[in-house]
Design an enzyme around this catalytic site. Structure first.
Site, short mmCIF file in Angstrom:
data_model
loop_
_atom_site.label_atom_id
_atom_site.label_comp_id
_atom_site.label_asym_id
_atom_site.label_seq_id
_atom_site.Cartn_x
_atom_site.Cartn_y
_atom_site.Cartn_z
N SER A 142 -69.25 -71.77 4.60
CA SER A 142 -68.09 -72.66 4.61
C SER A 142 -66.91 -72.24 5.50
O SER A 142 -65.98 -73.02 5.68
CB SER A 142 -67.57 -72.88 3.19
OG SER A 142 -68.40 -73.77 2.51
N LYS A 202 -56.58 -72.89 2.73
CA LYS A 202 -57.49 -73.86 2.12
C LYS A 202 -57.02 -74.08 0.68
O LYS A 202 -56.64 -73.11 0.01
CB LYS A 202 -58.90 -73.26 2.14
CG LYS A 202 -60.02 -74.11 1.63
CD LYS A 202 -61.34 -73.34 1.77
CE LYS A 202 -62.55 -74.16 1.38
NZ LYS A 202 -63.82 -73.39 1.55
N SER A 230 -67.19 -76.07 4.04
CA SER A 230 -66.17 -76.80 3.33
C SER A 230 -64.74 -76.49 3.78
O SER A 230 -63.82 -77.20 3.39
CB SER A 230 -66.27 -76.50 1.84
OG SER A 230 -65.98 -75.12 1.60
#
Lengths: 106, 533
Positions: free
Chosen positions: B196, B96, B172
């Site tokens: 997330s 990420k 996310s």
């Protein structure tokens, strides 16, 4: 519906957050903040007795899981040049900070 | 042999035994990215419009091909030299874009960091590399991780769900979940502040593990809510999550909150049977409670029936394996999870975001400015998107003395009560004596792109079933449990006491094993299945 965050307060918040906002964006943000405040106010309805403490972390740090403090040893950061390379403005290996305006306090 | 859809443990085994080279595995992964990912995310680039855009995954913001090739060659050399290449030898993974990687652009999905080259690597990235994994690139996310659909990224096009590209990926860590689901890497590193990792894992049909707070180092993670943030893996199966956690867990002197607790053998823990475990179901996790702005009242809505049935079916399988299912477990403060999160996460976020100023690193306005405050205002006004702005403004409002109504203190007390709910039901001498709670991960399956984004309150309620885990600091593991009528994945999560990741992996693995012959287990995302036909 009463607005929790009127325009005047919002402008002060934008100033504290150091944000220059176009008018349309500011109005959208203010509308969303007011909606969020309604959701947050539900916290006032939770029965909380005087005994309830605050939790800065959910997980308590005890002898079981707390790491020992690090040795206090000075060392040269190995990333010095890579950090300097990121700065928008440099002068002799110093990061240039633009002028800070002075304001007479009343 | 195509390796993209193999488990990480199988790839590592093939590489270690020289049946395939790490470079060949890498070439397979790069080919998969070329075929399914489409246009890379770029700052303020046009949104998805063409047919190709609309049917691609767009998980990546950056493919680090040269970096990956160098790593893969190193692994092959170690194998050739007869040295141990590590438990994840040659396994392609993604990170990420919230983790720093030395010498690689690290953006947090924000314009304000669009030119930032990290001078050092996050501890988790270093540990993945030490375990032999090969980083394919950086994947997209909600800007600074603020969101539950990955639509708030400044990097467009935003990720699209591999199971139905008209749907969101969750967030996310949405690029992470999408990449793993589409076979673009076997593992992705994500972060979980209010759900997330688990939320996008549920939306994309992958496994997602949020470890106990402090189990995995936060060093090198661009901070959101420092008392809530937890790095963890997203994978296609439970065993891979166990192997990855093994690689990244453990104390790190560079993170003072990382726990000094020995790391168990997660694979051994995972193999323990579930017979005799007490697993709870709580009605509070089968509904969403929110304050309705029009009626000004608390409204309760049940979650989708299909999700409820799927989770109850998991309980049924676990009961068949000898687990005791305990129903009607009270978790009375679950409904305060989101309001509490609104306060704590915003106050912490606003503090963390003040460092981005256009002076030390990152984006700086090209407009002229007369002094430092004006530079700040212009740079930050241009560099941040709406989500970070909202979080900063709210955080300042909630913590500034002039607006203070005691919200923050009250939220910290609510957090103590949320923690108490979990301690009560996990207490080995208490009434419930649970080993774990089994709940849905999210109140819905993946919703259509654009259908919720823009309504910051509704979006936040997507995290109601995950946020309390972060408040309490306990671990949670989301795993796929089937599909709904629209062929969208459904996720369930198991939550357990501090440091019980091994047990949670064991429960999810037992379910995975007992359902491995089910037809839905063989389904692939349509755009991946199309490559095979």
């Amino acid at each position: 519906m009463e607005e929790r965050i009127p325009r005047k307060d919002f402008q002060r918040l934008a100033e504290l957050a150091s944000l220059e906002l176009p008018e349309q964006e500011a109005e959208y943000l203010r509308k969303e903040l007011n909606k969020q405040m309604i959701s947050i106010e539900v916290l006032e309805s939770i029965p909380i007795d005087a005994e309830t403490g605050t939790a800065a972390h959910g997980l308590p740090y005890t002898e079981f899981n707390s790491p020992a403090p690090r040795e206090d040893i000075a060392s040269q950061d190995p990333h010095r040049q890579a950090i300097l390379d990121q700065a928008p403005e440099l002068e002799d290996d110093y990061i240039v900070v633009p002028d800070i305006s002075h304001q007479e306090l009343e | 042999m195509k390796t993209c859809d193999l488990p990480a443990y199988a790839i590592a085994d093939l590489v270690r035994t020289r049946q395939i080279s790490a470079v060949e595995v890498l070439e397979d992964a790069l080919e998969r990215i070329r075929r399914v990912d489409g246009r890379l995310g770029e700052v303020d680039a046009p949104r998805a419009e063409s047919e190709e855009d609309l049917s691609s995954v767009h998980a990546f913001t950056q493919v680090t091909e040269d970096y990956a090739r160098e790593q893969a060659q190193k692994i092959d050399q170690l194998v050739k030299d007869g040295e141990n290449p590590g438990p994840l030898a040659g396994v392609p993974y993604t990170a990420k874009d919230i983790f720093t990687v030395k010498g690689v652009r690290t953006t947090a999905g924000s314009k304000i960091l669009s030119n930032y080259i990290a001078p050092y690597s996050a501890t988790v990235v270093e540990r993945m590399e030490a375990a032999g994994a090969v980083m394919l690139g950086k994947v997209n996310l909600d800007e600074f991780t603020y969101g539950s659909s990955s639509e708030s990224s400044t990097y467009k096009p935003v990720p699209r769900n591999p199971w139905d590209t008209s749907r969101v990926v969750g967030g996310s860590s949405g690029g992470s979940a999408a990449a793993v689901a589409a076979g673009e890497g076997a593992i992705s590193l994500g972060t979980d502040t209010g759900g997330s990792i688990r939320h996008p894992a549920a939306f994309c049909g992958t496994v997602g593990l949020k470890p106990t707070y402090g189990r995995v180092s936060r060093y090198g993670l661009i901070a959101f809510g420092s008392s809530l943030d937890c790095p963890g893996p997203l994978t296609r199966n439970v065993t891979d999550a166990a192997i990855t956690l093994q690689a990244i867990a453990g104390h790190d002197a560079r993170d003072a909150t990382s726990a000094a607790v020995p790391v168990p053998d997660y694979l051994a823990e995972m193999e323990k049977e579930v017979r005799g475990l007490r697993i709870g179901l709580s009605e509070e996790f089968f509904r969403v409670t929110y304050f309705d702005a029009e009626s000004m009242e608390l409204v309760e809505n049940p979650i989708d029936d299909q999700i409820r049935e799927a989770v109850l079916s998991v309980a049924g399988f676990l009961a068949q394996l000898g687990a005791d299912i305990v129903t009607d477990v009270p978790m009375p403060h679950t409904k305060y999870g989101v309001p509490t999160y609104f306060v704590i996460s915003r106050v912490e976020a606003s503090s963390n975001l003040l460092r981005f100023d256009g002076v030390k690193y990152g984006y700086r306005t090209s407009q002229s400015f007369k002094d430092l405050p004006e530079l700040y205002r212009k740079t930050r006004g241009e560099g941040f998107g709406v989500e970070p702005k909202l979080r900063m403004l709210m955080g300042i409002y909630l913590s500034a003395a002039q607006f203070d109504k005691g919200y923050y203190q009250r939220a910290l007390k609510a957090r103590a009560l949320i923690r108490q709910d979990f301690e009560t039901v996990f207490d080995p001498r208490g009434k419930y004596r649970l080993d774990a709670l089994l709940t849905p991960t999210a109140p819905s399956t993946a919703f259509p792109i654009g259908s919720v984004y823009g309504d910051s309150v509704l979006m936040q309620y997507s995290d109601q079933l995950t946020a309390t885990t972060n408040h309490a600091g306990i671990p949670g593991l989301s795993f796929p449990v089937g599909f709904d009528r629209d062929n969208l994945p459904i996720g369930a999560q198991v939550l357990g006491p501090d440091y019980s990741e091994g047990r949670l992996l064991g429960i999810a693995r037992a379910y995975e094993e007992v359902t491995e012959e089910k037809a839905w287990r063989n389904l692939k995302p349509p755009l991946v299945a199309a490559l095979d036909s």
